[in-house]
Design a protein around this motif. Structure first.
Motif, PDB file in Angstrom:
ATOM      1  N   TRP A   1       0.838  -1.200   0.000  1.00  0.00           N
ATOM      2  CA  TRP A   1       0.000   0.000   0.000  1.00  0.00           C
ATOM      3  C   TRP A   1       0.871   1.247   0.000  1.00  0.00           C
ATOM      4  O   TRP A   1       2.054   1.214   0.361  1.00  0.00           O
ATOM      5  CB  TRP A   1      -0.931   0.018   1.224  1.00  0.00           C
ATOM      6  CG  TRP A   1      -0.173   0.119   2.531  1.00  0.00           C
ATOM      7  CD1 TRP A   1       0.267   1.254   3.147  1.00  0.00           C
ATOM      8  CD2 TRP A   1       0.249  -0.974   3.347  1.00  0.00           C
ATOM      9  NE1 TRP A   1       0.934   0.942   4.311  1.00  0.00           N
ATOM     10  CE2 TRP A   1       0.952  -0.415   4.454  1.00  0.00           C
ATOM     11  CE3 TRP A   1       0.117  -2.363   3.255  1.00  0.00           C
ATOM     12  CZ2 TRP A   1       1.500  -1.201   5.455  1.00  0.00           C
ATOM     13  CZ3 TRP A   1       0.683  -3.135   4.244  1.00  0.00           C
ATOM     14  CH2 TRP A   1       1.353  -2.570   5.335  1.00  0.00           C
ATOM     15  N   GLY A   2       0.251   2.350  -0.420  1.00  0.00           N
ATOM     16  CA  GLY A   2       0.883   3.657  -0.393  1.00  0.00           C
ATOM     17  C   GLY A   2      -0.128   4.685   0.059  1.00  0.00           C
ATOM     18  O   GLY A   2      -1.252   4.352   0.442  1.00  0.00           O
ATOM     19  N   GLU A   3       0.230   5.941  -0.029  1.00  0.00           N
ATOM     20  CA  GLU A   3      -0.652   6.991   0.494  1.00  0.00           C
ATOM     21  C   GLU A   3      -1.932   7.130  -0.312  1.00  0.00           C
ATOM     22  O   GLU A   3      -2.926   7.666   0.177  1.00  0.00           O
ATOM     23  CB  GLU A   3       0.087   8.325   0.535  1.00  0.00           C
ATOM     24  CG  GLU A   3       0.553   8.839  -0.812  1.00  0.00           C
ATOM     25  CD  GLU A   3       1.293  10.164  -0.711  1.00  0.00           C
ATOM     26  OE1 GLU A   3       1.521  10.781  -1.771  1.00  0.00           O
ATOM     27  OE2 GLU A   3       1.630  10.576   0.415  1.00  0.00           O
ATOM     28  N   ASN A   4      -1.951   6.619  -1.550  1.00  0.00           N
ATOM     29  CA  ASN A   4      -3.144   6.735  -2.389  1.00  0.00           C
ATOM     30  C   ASN A   4      -3.966   5.455  -2.446  1.00  0.00           C
ATOM     31  O   ASN A   4      -4.897   5.359  -3.244  1.00  0.00           O
ATOM     32  CB  ASN A   4      -2.747   7.167  -3.802  1.00  0.00           C
ATOM     33  CG  ASN A   4      -2.142   8.551  -3.830  1.00  0.00           C
ATOM     34  OD1 ASN A   4      -2.632   9.461  -3.150  1.00  0.00           O
ATOM     35  ND2 ASN A   4      -1.074   8.737  -4.593  1.00  0.00           N
ATOM     36  N   GLY A   5      -3.629   4.484  -1.617  1.00  0.00           N
ATOM     37  CA  GLY A   5      -4.427   3.264  -1.570  1.00  0.00           C
ATOM     38  C   GLY A   5      -3.593   2.024  -1.802  1.00  0.00           C
ATOM     39  O   GLY A   5      -2.351   2.050  -1.786  1.00  0.00           O
ATOM     40  N   ILE A   6      -4.273   0.903  -2.037  1.00  0.00           N
ATOM     41  CA  ILE A   6      -3.609  -0.382  -2.265  1.00  0.00           C
ATOM     42  C   ILE A   6      -2.967  -0.363  -3.647  1.00  0.00           C
ATOM     43  O   ILE A   6      -3.605  -0.008  -4.642  1.00  0.00           O
ATOM     44  CB  ILE A   6      -4.610  -1.553  -2.158  1.00  0.00           C
ATOM     45  CG1 ILE A   6      -5.291  -1.568  -0.784  1.00  0.00           C
ATOM     46  CG2 ILE A   6      -3.904  -2.881  -2.430  1.00  0.00           C
ATOM     47  CD1 ILE A   6      -4.360  -1.761   0.395  1.00  0.00           C
ATOM     48  N   VAL A   7      -1.690  -0.751  -3.692  1.00  0.00           N
ATOM     49  CA  VAL A   7      -0.917  -0.729  -4.929  1.00  0.00           C
ATOM     50  C   VAL A   7      -0.866  -2.121  -5.570  1.00  0.00           C
ATOM     51  O   VAL A   7      -0.913  -2.270  -6.793  1.00  0.00           O
ATOM     52  CB  VAL A   7       0.521  -0.238  -4.639  1.00  0.00           C
ATOM     53  CG1 VAL A   7       1.414  -0.346  -5.872  1.00  0.00           C
ATOM     54  CG2 VAL A   7       0.491   1.196  -4.115  1.00  0.00           C
ATOM     55  N   SER A   8      -0.768  -3.154  -4.734  1.00  0.00           N
ATOM     56  CA  SER A   8      -0.602  -4.503  -5.268  1.00  0.00           C
ATOM     57  C   SER A   8      -1.094  -5.529  -4.261  1.00  0.00           C
ATOM     58  O   SER A   8      -1.009  -5.314  -3.051  1.00  0.00           O
ATOM     59  CB  SER A   8       0.880  -4.766  -5.576  1.00  0.00           C
ATOM     60  OG  SER A   8       1.083  -6.080  -6.056  1.00  0.00           O
ATOM     61  N   VAL A   9      -1.615  -6.632  -4.767  1.00  0.00           N
ATOM     62  CA  VAL A   9      -1.930  -7.805  -3.961  1.00  0.00           C
ATOM     63  C   VAL A   9      -1.283  -9.005  -4.642  1.00  0.00           C
ATOM     64  O   VAL A   9      -1.394  -9.172  -5.859  1.00  0.00           O
ATOM     65  CB  VAL A   9      -3.448  -8.028  -3.823  1.00  0.00           C
ATOM     66  CG1 VAL A   9      -3.739  -9.381  -3.174  1.00  0.00           C
ATOM     67  CG2 VAL A   9      -4.095  -6.911  -3.019  1.00  0.00           C
TER      68      VAL A   9
ATOM     69  N   ASP B   1      -4.607   2.276  -5.878  1.00  0.00           N
ATOM     70  CA  ASP B   1      -3.730   3.204  -6.594  1.00  0.00           C
ATOM     71  C   ASP B   1      -3.353   2.557  -7.918  1.00  0.00           C
ATOM     72  O   ASP B   1      -2.556   1.625  -7.954  1.00  0.00           O
ATOM     73  CB  ASP B   1      -2.486   3.492  -5.750  1.00  0.00           C
ATOM     74  CG  ASP B   1      -1.552   4.514  -6.400  1.00  0.00           C
ATOM     75  OD1 ASP B   1      -1.790   4.882  -7.576  1.00  0.00           O
ATOM     76  OD2 ASP B   1      -0.584   4.928  -5.743  1.00  0.00           O
ATOM     77  N   LEU B   2      -3.936   3.057  -9.006  1.00  0.00           N
ATOM     78  CA  LEU B   2      -3.697   2.496 -10.336  1.00  0.00           C
ATOM     79  C   LEU B   2      -2.843   3.435 -11.184  1.00  0.00           C
ATOM     80  O   LEU B   2      -2.969   3.468 -12.413  1.00  0.00           O
ATOM     81  CB  LEU B   2      -5.032   2.206 -11.031  1.00  0.00           C
ATOM     82  CG  LEU B   2      -5.876   1.090 -10.410  1.00  0.00           C
ATOM     83  CD1 LEU B   2      -7.239   0.998 -11.088  1.00  0.00           C
ATOM     84  CD2 LEU B   2      -5.150  -0.247 -10.479  1.00  0.00           C
TER      85      LEU B   2
END
Length: 200
Positions: free
Chosen positions: A21-29, A97-98
């Motif tokens: 995750w980062g400040e703008n949401g989930i980045v990867s699962v 976060d896309l």
């Protein structure tokens, strides 16, 4: 771009998953490097499976640090764990976060996120919802590049004549297992092998 990223591993009904995750949401699962389909991970101790999931995420996000999980990421993890335990959890409100994802892919992911647990659409039906009938192959390619499976439920998009492919570890077997957990597919009937061990 990877500065300030956090990472955590978590256990689910299909094995050890990971999230960045980062400040703008989930980045990867990351789905399990050694998926569990019903029983344990054949030939792979739990520790090895966790290590492989961690290594997969670390390779893609070398600056992501394991540490305290913020509330928003914790809520996303809890939702994924519940979903893969069979609860009808809707993850459509989880922030993702896309950044850097092509616009067409984003549109495909938006349609996929609107599919409720326990339901599926075909690649062609997604293309129609995008106003692009005939673009089923492009939809499949977009879903094959999905960086955030489970939250963006690409496993709920299937081929017209069957499951279709699945680019995550475990391939179509993982896809089938996830759909069985959600109730979109009936589990396979027990085999003689299962019956023998049930009595032991």
């Amino acid at each position: 771009m990877s500065a300030g990223l956090g990472m955590a591993l978590f256990d689910t009904g299909v094995g050890c998953c990971g999230v960045v995750w980062g400040e703008n949401g989930i980045v990867s699962v990351a789905l399990p490097a050694n998926p569990r389909h019903g029983g344990g991970v054949a030939g792979n101790p739990a520790g090895a499976a966790r290590a492989r999931t961690r290594a997969s995420l670390a390779a893609a996000y070398p600056d992501a640090a394991e540490g305290p999980v913020p509330a928003e990421a914790r809520a996303a993890i809890d939702g994924m764990v519940a979903l893969l335990a069979g609860a009808p959890v809707d993850l459509a409100e989880v922030r993702v976060d896309l950044a850097g994802v092509p616009e067409f892919h984003e549109r495909v992911y938006e349609v996929a996120r609107a599919i409720p647990p326990g339901q599926t659409l075909t690649y062609g039906e997604v293309a129609v919802r995008l106003g692009m009938p005939g673009a089923a192959q492009a939809v499949g390619q977009a879903l094959g590049s999905n960086p955030i499976p489970i939250i963006i439920p690409c496993h709920r998009v299937v081929a017209a004549g069957g499951l279709g492919g699945f680019s995550a570890p475990g391939g179509s077997a993982t896809k089938r297992r996830m759909l069985e957990i959600e109730g979109a597919l009936a589990p396979p009937p027990p085999t003689l092998f299962d019956d023998l061990f049930a009595d032991s």
